[in-house]
Design an enzyme around this catalytic site. Structure first.
Site, PDB file in Angstrom:
ATOM      1  CE  LYS A  44      94.320  10.474  35.018  1.00 44.95           C
ATOM      2  NZ  LYS A  44      93.094  10.478  34.193  1.00 44.95           N
ATOM      3  CE  LYS A  75      96.370  17.766  39.762  1.00 45.91           C
ATOM      4  NZ  LYS A  75      95.464  17.579  38.629  1.00 45.91           N
ATOM      5  CE  LYS A  95      94.771  11.574  44.287  1.00 44.01           C
ATOM      6  NZ  LYS A  95      94.030  12.715  43.747  1.00 44.01           N
TER       7      LYS A  95
HETATM    8  P1  AMP Z   1      91.576  11.915  37.258  1.00 50.27           P
HETATM    9  O1  AMP Z   1      92.554  10.817  37.071  1.00 50.27           O
HETATM   10  O2  AMP Z   1      92.052  12.887  38.281  1.00 50.27           O
HETATM   11  O3  AMP Z   1      91.047  12.524  36.008  1.00 50.27           O
HETATM   12  O4  AMP Z   1      90.340  11.229  37.961  1.00 50.27           O
HETATM   13  C1  AMP Z   1      89.294  10.610  37.266  1.00 50.27           C
HETATM   14  C2  AMP Z   1      88.345   9.988  38.256  1.00 50.27           C
HETATM   15  O5  AMP Z   1      89.010   8.934  38.973  1.00 50.27           O
HETATM   16  C3  AMP Z   1      87.820  10.955  39.326  1.00 50.27           C
HETATM   17  O6  AMP Z   1      86.454  10.654  39.589  1.00 50.27           O
HETATM   18  C4  AMP Z   1      88.659  10.658  40.517  1.00 50.27           C
HETATM   19  O7  AMP Z   1      88.009  10.953  41.728  1.00 50.27           O
HETATM   20  C5  AMP Z   1      88.888   9.162  40.376  1.00 50.27           C
HETATM   21  N1  AMP Z   1      90.148   8.773  41.015  1.00 50.27           N
HETATM   22  C6  AMP Z   1      91.401   9.207  40.705  1.00 50.27           C
HETATM   23  N2  AMP Z   1      92.326   8.653  41.501  1.00 50.27           N
HETATM   24  C7  AMP Z   1      91.642   7.833  42.352  1.00 50.27           C
HETATM   25  C8  AMP Z   1      92.041   6.970  43.423  1.00 50.27           C
HETATM   26  N3  AMP Z   1      93.316   6.834  43.768  1.00 50.27           N
HETATM   27  N4  AMP Z   1      91.069   6.282  44.066  1.00 50.27           N
HETATM   28  C9  AMP Z   1      89.755   6.403  43.723  1.00 50.27           C
HETATM   29  N5  AMP Z   1      89.332   7.199  42.723  1.00 50.27           N
HETATM   30  C10 AMP Z   1      90.250   7.910  42.048  1.00 50.27           C
END
Ligand code: AMP
Ligand code: TRP
Length: 325
Positions: A193, A109, A190
Site C-alpha cells: 500500500k 520504512k 512485495k
Molecule cells: P498492511 O497493509 O501492512 O496493514 O497489512 C495488512 C495485512 O495484509 C497484514 O496481515 C499483511 O501481512 C497482509 N499483507 C500486506 N501486503 C501483503 C502482500 N503483498 N501479500 C500478502 N499479504 C500481505
C-alpha cells in the site's frame, strides 16, 4: 480458538491484503475472533486527519464487504479501546531498544521516511499489545508480519517470566498460498500500500477492465516454460500463487494444467473478477449507510473493551501499578 488481527487504514486495499489477510480473517471468524482497524498504527507515517478519518470508515466497510459478519465476530477500531495504548506503554518498558531497531520493517520504512517518528520504532510493541490484550492464540497475517509476531511472542514470554504468568503466547498463521503477493511489474518486490506502483498493484476495488489489463501486462519471462519456480520464474510463480489463493488449489497443479501464459492470465483474471466483484458491490451498499456501520463499530468496541479491560488489569497488577481507592 481466540483469534485477533488488524489492518492499518493507510491506503487502498490490494489483492495482497485480501489473500494474505482478509480471506483468512473470513475463514477464521467466530464469536472468539477480534478484527481491528488499527488507526493508531497509521499515525506512524504522515497522514492528514481528514484522510485518516475517512480511511478508517472505508476500511471497516471493506472488511465487512469482504465477508466479516459483525454478528459472528467482533469488528472494532483500535483507538476506541484505550487499553491498546495503555498496555503498549507497559510493554515498551519490557521491550529492548536494540530488538526494535533490528526489525526489518523499521529499517526499510525509516530509510524511506523523512523525519522518522519514534512511533515507527515502537510500532511493533503496540502491535504486540493489540494481540496480547485478547489472550490471542492465533494471528492470521501475511508473511511480512512474521517477525513482528515473533516479537509479540518474546515480549509475552519475557513479561510472564519477569512478573508471573499473565499473557497467552500467540502464534502467526499464514495462508498456504499467496502469503506474500509480489508486485506484478517487479515480482521481487512485495505488493504494498505504501510503495504503490500503478500497474503492479491490483486493488480490491479495481474494475474488471483494470484487473484484466494489469494481469495481461504482468511481467513473466521469455522462455515460455510453464513451471512453478520462485527462483527462476518469480513473475510466473506470483501469478500461480495468486491463482491458488483465489481457488484453493495447489500452484503446481495449476501449472500442470496450462501450456500458455496467455491462457493462465485469462483464467486468473476471471477467478479474480469473480471473487472481487461481489465485494465491491457490498462495499458500495455499505458506504451508503454510515449510521449502520458506526453502530456495528460501537458494539464491537464495547465487546472488545470488556475483554481488554480484564487483561490490562492483570498486567497492571502483575507489574506493580496500584488502583485508586
Ligand atoms: P498492511 O497493509 O501492512 O496493514 O497489512 C495488512 C495485512 O495484509 C497484514 O496481515 C499483511 O501481512 C497482509 N499483507 C500486506 N501486503 C501483503 C502482500 N503483498 N501479500 C500478502 N499479504 C500481505
Ligand atoms: N502491523 C500490521 C501490518 O502492518 C497491522 C497490525 C497492527 C496487526 N496490529 C496488529 C496485525 C495485530 C495483526 C495483529 O500489517
Amino acid at each position: 480458538m481466540r483469534v485477533f488481527s488488524g489492518i492499518q487504514p493507510s491506503g487502498d486495499l490490494h489483492v495482497g491484503n485480501y489473500l494474505g489477510a482478509l480471506q483468512q480473517f473470513v475463514r477464521a471468524q467466530s464469536l472468539d475472533a477480534f478484527y481491528c482497524v488499527v488507526d493508531l498504527h497509521a499515525l506512524t507515517l504522515d497522514v492528514e486527519p481528514v484522510a485518516l478519518r475517512e480511511r478508517t470508515t472505508e476500511l471497516a466497510a471493506a472488511m465487512v464487504a469482504s465477508g466479516l459478519d459483525p454478528e459472528r465476530c467482533t469488528l472494532f477500531v483500535q483507538s476506541h479501546v484505550s487499553y491498546h495504548a495503555q498496555l503498549s506503554w507497559l510493554l515498551e518498558c519490557v521491550a529492548g531498544y536494540g530488538e526494535l531497531t533490528r526489525m526489518t520493517q523499521f529499517k526499510e520504512k525509516s530509510d524511506r521516511a523523512h523525519g522518522v517518528r519514534a512511533g515507527l520504532l515502537t510500532y511493533p510493541v503496540l502491535m504486540a499489545a493489540d494481540i496480547l490484550l485478547y489472550d490471542t492464540e492465533e494471528v492470521p497475517v501475511g508473511d511480512d508480519q512474521r517477525q513482528h509476531l515473533e516479537l509479540a511472542r518474546n515480549l509475552a514470554e519475557r513479561f510472564n517470566n519477569r512478573y508471573g504468568n499473565t499473557f497467552t503466547v500467540p502464534r502467526a498463521v499464514t495462508p498456504a498460498a499467496a502469503a506474500r503477493v509480489m508486485d506484478l511489474q517487479q515480482p521481487t518486490r512485495k505488493m504494498s500500500k505504501s510503495v504503490a506502483s500503478e500497474l503492479g498493484t491490483i486493488y480490491l476495488f479495481d474494475s474488471p477492465e483494470a484487473i484484466a489489463r494489469k494481469v495481461a501486462k504482468a511481467v513473466t519471462d521469455t522462455d515460455g516454460e510453464m513451471a512453478f519456480d520462485w527462483e527462476r520464474k518469480p513473475g510466473l510463480a506470483n501469478l500461480l500463487e495468486m491463482f491458488a489463493g483465489f481457488t484453493g488449489e495447489d500452484p503446481r497443479a495449476i501449472a500442470a494444467r496450462y501450456h500458455r501464459y496467455g491462457d493462465l492470465k485469462r483464467d486468473l483474471t476471471e477467478a479474480m473478477v469473480e471473487a472481487l466483484a461481489p465485494i465491491g458491490e457490498r462495499y458500495r451498499a455499505l458506504r451508503e449507510d454510515p449510521a449502520q456501520l458506526a453502530s456495528v463499530l460501537a458494539i464491537g468496541a464495547a465487546r472488545a473493551s470488556s475483554v481488554a479491560a480484564t487483561t490490562y488489569q492483570r498486567a497492571a497488577d502483575a507489574i506493580g501499578l496500584t488502583h485508586p481507592t
